[in-house]
Design an enzyme around this catalytic site. Structure first.
Site, PDB file in Angstrom:
ATOM      1  N   SER A   1       1.517  -1.212   0.003  1.00  0.00           N
ATOM      2  CA  SER A   1       0.202  -0.129   0.314  1.00  0.00           C
ATOM      3  C   SER A   1       1.235   1.419  -0.309  1.00  0.00           C
ATOM      4  O   SER A   1       1.640   1.719   0.632  1.00  0.00           O
ATOM      5  CB  SER A   1      -0.768   0.009   1.236  1.00  0.00           C
ATOM      6  OG  SER A   1      -1.439   1.444   1.300  1.00  0.00           O
TER       7      SER A   1
ATOM      8  N   HIS B   1      -1.419  -1.319  -4.187  1.00  0.00           N
ATOM      9  CA  HIS B   1      -2.882  -1.302  -3.393  1.00  0.00           C
ATOM     10  C   HIS B   1      -2.626   0.566  -3.512  1.00  0.00           C
ATOM     11  O   HIS B   1      -2.082   0.797  -2.864  1.00  0.00           O
ATOM     12  CB  HIS B   1      -2.901  -1.626  -2.258  1.00  0.00           C
ATOM     13  CG  HIS B   1      -4.233  -1.557  -1.726  1.00  0.00           C
ATOM     14  ND1 HIS B   1      -5.005  -2.069  -1.790  1.00  0.00           N
ATOM     15  CD2 HIS B   1      -4.382  -0.940  -0.278  1.00  0.00           C
ATOM     16  CE1 HIS B   1      -6.078  -2.241  -1.483  1.00  0.00           C
ATOM     17  NE2 HIS B   1      -6.084  -1.017  -0.553  1.00  0.00           N
TER      18      HIS B   1
ATOM     19  N   ASP C   1      -5.283   2.814  -1.871  1.00  0.00           N
ATOM     20  CA  ASP C   1      -6.184   4.081  -0.984  1.00  0.00           C
ATOM     21  C   ASP C   1      -6.483   5.688  -1.164  1.00  0.00           C
ATOM     22  O   ASP C   1      -5.751   6.784  -1.023  1.00  0.00           O
ATOM     23  CB  ASP C   1      -6.226   3.972   0.405  1.00  0.00           C
ATOM     24  CG  ASP C   1      -5.534   2.581   1.031  1.00  0.00           C
ATOM     25  OD1 ASP C   1      -5.985   1.803   0.951  1.00  0.00           O
ATOM     26  OD2 ASP C   1      -4.340   2.356   1.773  1.00  0.00           O
TER      27      ASP C   1
ATOM     28  N   MET D   1      -9.160   8.153  -0.331  1.00  0.00           N
ATOM     29  CA  MET D   1      -9.789   8.563   0.851  1.00  0.00           C
ATOM     30  C   MET D   1     -10.689  10.080   0.025  1.00  0.00           C
ATOM     31  O   MET D   1      -9.566  11.133   0.311  1.00  0.00           O
ATOM     32  CB  MET D   1      -9.006   8.635   2.153  1.00  0.00           C
ATOM     33  CG  MET D   1      -8.188   7.637   2.598  1.00  0.00           C
ATOM     34  SD  MET D   1      -7.526   7.496   4.220  1.00  0.00           S
ATOM     35  CE  MET D   1      -6.693   5.906   3.796  1.00  0.00           C
TER      36      MET D   1
ATOM     37  N   HIS E   1      -8.421   1.181  -4.400  1.00  0.00           N
ATOM     38  CA  HIS E   1      -9.535   0.631  -3.119  1.00  0.00           C
ATOM     39  C   HIS E   1     -10.295   2.285  -2.858  1.00  0.00           C
ATOM     40  O   HIS E   1      -9.941   2.925  -2.172  1.00  0.00           O
ATOM     41  CB  HIS E   1      -8.682   0.914  -1.940  1.00  0.00           C
ATOM     42  CG  HIS E   1      -9.508   0.099  -0.713  1.00  0.00           C
ATOM     43  ND1 HIS E   1      -8.690  -0.204   0.790  1.00  0.00           N
ATOM     44  CD2 HIS E   1     -10.979   0.047  -0.659  1.00  0.00           C
ATOM     45  CE1 HIS E   1     -10.333  -0.366   1.485  1.00  0.00           C
ATOM     46  NE2 HIS E   1     -10.814  -0.205   0.711  1.00  0.00           N
TER      47      HIS E   1
ATOM     48  N   MET F   1     -11.890   4.584  -0.879  1.00  0.00           N
ATOM     49  CA  MET F   1     -12.679   4.580   0.648  1.00  0.00           C
ATOM     50  C   MET F   1     -13.577   6.160   0.164  1.00  0.00           C
ATOM     51  O   MET F   1     -12.838   7.169   1.178  1.00  0.00           O
ATOM     52  CB  MET F   1     -12.060   5.225   1.710  1.00  0.00           C
ATOM     53  CG  MET F   1     -11.283   2.901   1.327  1.00  0.00           C
ATOM     54  SD  MET F   1     -10.095   3.414   3.377  1.00  0.00           S
ATOM     55  CE  MET F   1      -8.436   3.557   2.037  1.00  0.00           C
TER      56      MET F   1
ATOM     57  N   MET G   1     -11.202  -5.747   5.531  1.00  0.00           N
ATOM     58  CA  MET G   1     -10.577  -4.149   6.493  1.00  0.00           C
ATOM     59  C   MET G   1     -10.319  -5.410   7.788  1.00  0.00           C
ATOM     60  O   MET G   1     -11.885  -5.303   7.876  1.00  0.00           O
ATOM     61  CB  MET G   1     -11.538  -3.697   6.352  1.00  0.00           C
ATOM     62  CG  MET G   1     -11.744  -2.413   5.018  1.00  0.00           C
ATOM     63  SD  MET G   1     -10.007  -1.969   4.515  1.00  0.00           S
ATOM     64  CE  MET G   1      -9.167  -0.974   6.248  1.00  0.00           C
TER      65      MET G   1
ATOM     66  N   PHE H   1      -6.802   5.060   8.829  1.00  0.00           N
ATOM     67  CA  PHE H   1      -5.158   5.760   8.484  1.00  0.00           C
ATOM     68  C   PHE H   1      -4.574   4.357   8.715  1.00  0.00           C
ATOM     69  O   PHE H   1      -5.079   3.165   8.869  1.00  0.00           O
ATOM     70  CB  PHE H   1      -5.604   5.868  10.332  1.00  0.00           C
ATOM     71  CG  PHE H   1      -6.699   6.877  10.610  1.00  0.00           C
ATOM     72  CD1 PHE H   1      -5.374   8.555   9.784  1.00  0.00           C
ATOM     73  CD2 PHE H   1      -7.403   6.997  10.925  1.00  0.00           C
ATOM     74  CE1 PHE H   1      -6.423   9.928  10.596  1.00  0.00           C
ATOM     75  CE2 PHE H   1      -8.206   8.231  11.412  1.00  0.00           C
ATOM     76  CZ  PHE H   1      -7.924   9.407  11.183  1.00  0.00           C
ATOM     77  N   GLY H   2      -3.007   3.938   8.109  1.00  0.00           N
ATOM     78  CA  GLY H   2      -2.336   2.987   8.385  1.00  0.00           C
ATOM     79  C   GLY H   2      -1.550   2.765   9.469  1.00  0.00           C
ATOM     80  O   GLY H   2      -2.090   3.640  10.465  1.00  0.00           O
ATOM     81  N   GLY H   3      -1.181   2.145  10.386  1.00  0.00           N
ATOM     82  CA  GLY H   3      -0.385   1.790  11.015  1.00  0.00           C
ATOM     83  C   GLY H   3      -0.865   0.969  12.110  1.00  0.00           C
ATOM     84  O   GLY H   3      -0.236   0.772  12.565  1.00  0.00           O
TER      85      GLY H   3
ATOM     86  N   ASP I   1      -6.703  -6.295   4.412  1.00  0.00           N
ATOM     87  CA  ASP I   1      -6.136  -4.716   4.774  1.00  0.00           C
ATOM     88  C   ASP I   1      -6.748  -4.272   5.786  1.00  0.00           C
ATOM     89  O   ASP I   1      -7.415  -3.763   6.211  1.00  0.00           O
ATOM     90  CB  ASP I   1      -6.952  -3.999   3.881  1.00  0.00           C
ATOM     91  CG  ASP I   1      -6.409  -2.894   3.403  1.00  0.00           C
ATOM     92  OD1 ASP I   1      -5.173  -2.282   4.315  1.00  0.00           O
ATOM     93  OD2 ASP I   1      -6.447  -1.839   2.405  1.00  0.00           O
TER      94      ASP I   1
ATOM     95  N   GLY J   1      -3.061  -3.916   8.910  1.00  0.00           N
ATOM     96  CA  GLY J   1      -2.121  -4.614  10.347  1.00  0.00           C
ATOM     97  C   GLY J   1      -1.631  -5.807   9.836  1.00  0.00           C
ATOM     98  O   GLY J   1      -1.682  -7.003  10.521  1.00  0.00           O
TER      99      GLY J   1
ATOM    100  N   GLY K   1       1.359  -2.002   4.352  1.00  0.00           N
ATOM    101  CA  GLY K   1       1.703  -1.327   3.830  1.00  0.00           C
ATOM    102  C   GLY K   1       2.942  -0.580   4.822  1.00  0.00           C
ATOM    103  O   GLY K   1       4.456  -0.830   4.508  1.00  0.00           O
TER     104      GLY K   1
END
Length: 219
Positions: A7, A32, A34, A36, A65, A67, A136, A142-144, A174, A176, A196
């Site tokens: 990602s 990937h 994202d 948003m 993707h 969102m 999901m 949010f990433g991380g 997608d 974690g 990611g």
């Protein structure tokens, strides 16, 4: 069969082109992307100009993707930018069946995503038309974040549902996903893994190698 889809949300945007080239050279299968809108999810990421720009530099499969609220408004625009696959959210479409039917008319892979609290039943009306279902494993936006353990059971449920009815869609996850849990999620039934920070933090080539090796060891 499995695919790794790094990602770019976790990439260093000062070096985005170079890092995309790194993941491609290292053997990642897809990219990937994202998108948003700050409405369906609280964050705003990037849009069509960025996809157009990186499309010129990469031959990878672009897994876009969306969102965003009512993605049906922008399907043609994202396809023109270079999307190879488009995934929309079940929760973001007033008429999910119409949105999926419109995507099926176009030359892209069609996916539907569900948030952690959304039941698999949300995709049942469109399941026969899908190429991919994205589960999901964190709250989108949010990433991380850390993977929500209960979402692994949802992957199992989706695999069983697919087998029961003989559907052909891939199961994507997608959120974690990393070396510590990818084997568990693979064994639950996932086949396409979005990662990611687990890919872009540190040595990208080594991360891709170890990530794919961890899945191969679960065969």
């Amino acid at each position: 069969m499995f695919k790794l889809a790094p990602s770019i949300l976790a990439a260093d945007f000062n070096r985005l082109g170079a890092q995309i080239a790194e993941v491609e050279a290292a053997g990642a299968d897809e990219l990937h992307i994202d998108v948003m809108d700050g409405v369906f999810v609280p964050s705003i990421s990037f849009g069509m100009p960025l996809i157009t720009s990186i499309r010129k530099e990469s031959n990878m499969f672009f897994d876009v993707h969306l969102m965003i609220t009512e993605p049906i408004r922008y399907l043609d625009e994202f396809i023109k930018c270079g999307a190879d696959g488009i995934t929309v959210h079940a929760e973001a479409c007033e008429d999910l069946e119409e949105t999926v039917r419109e995507l099926k008319k176009r030359n892209v892979k069609v996916g539907v995503s569900v948030k952690p609290a959304t039941q698999i039943a949300a995709i049942k009306a469109v399941a026969p038309m899908l190429d991919r279902v994205l589960v999901m494993t964190v709250e989108p936006g949010f990433g991380g974040q850390k993977l929500i353990p209960a979402c692994v059971d949802k992957v199992k449920e989706l695999r069983e549902y697919r087998e029961k009815f003989g559907y052909k869609f891939d199961i994507e996850v997608d959120g974690g996903i990393g070396l510590s849990n990818v084997k568990e999620v693979y064994e639950a039934g996932a086949e396409v893994f979005v990662a990611g920070t687990a890919v872009f933090r540190g040595n990208i080539a080594e991360n891709v190698k170890h990530f794919k090796g961890e899945i191969i060891s679960a065969y």
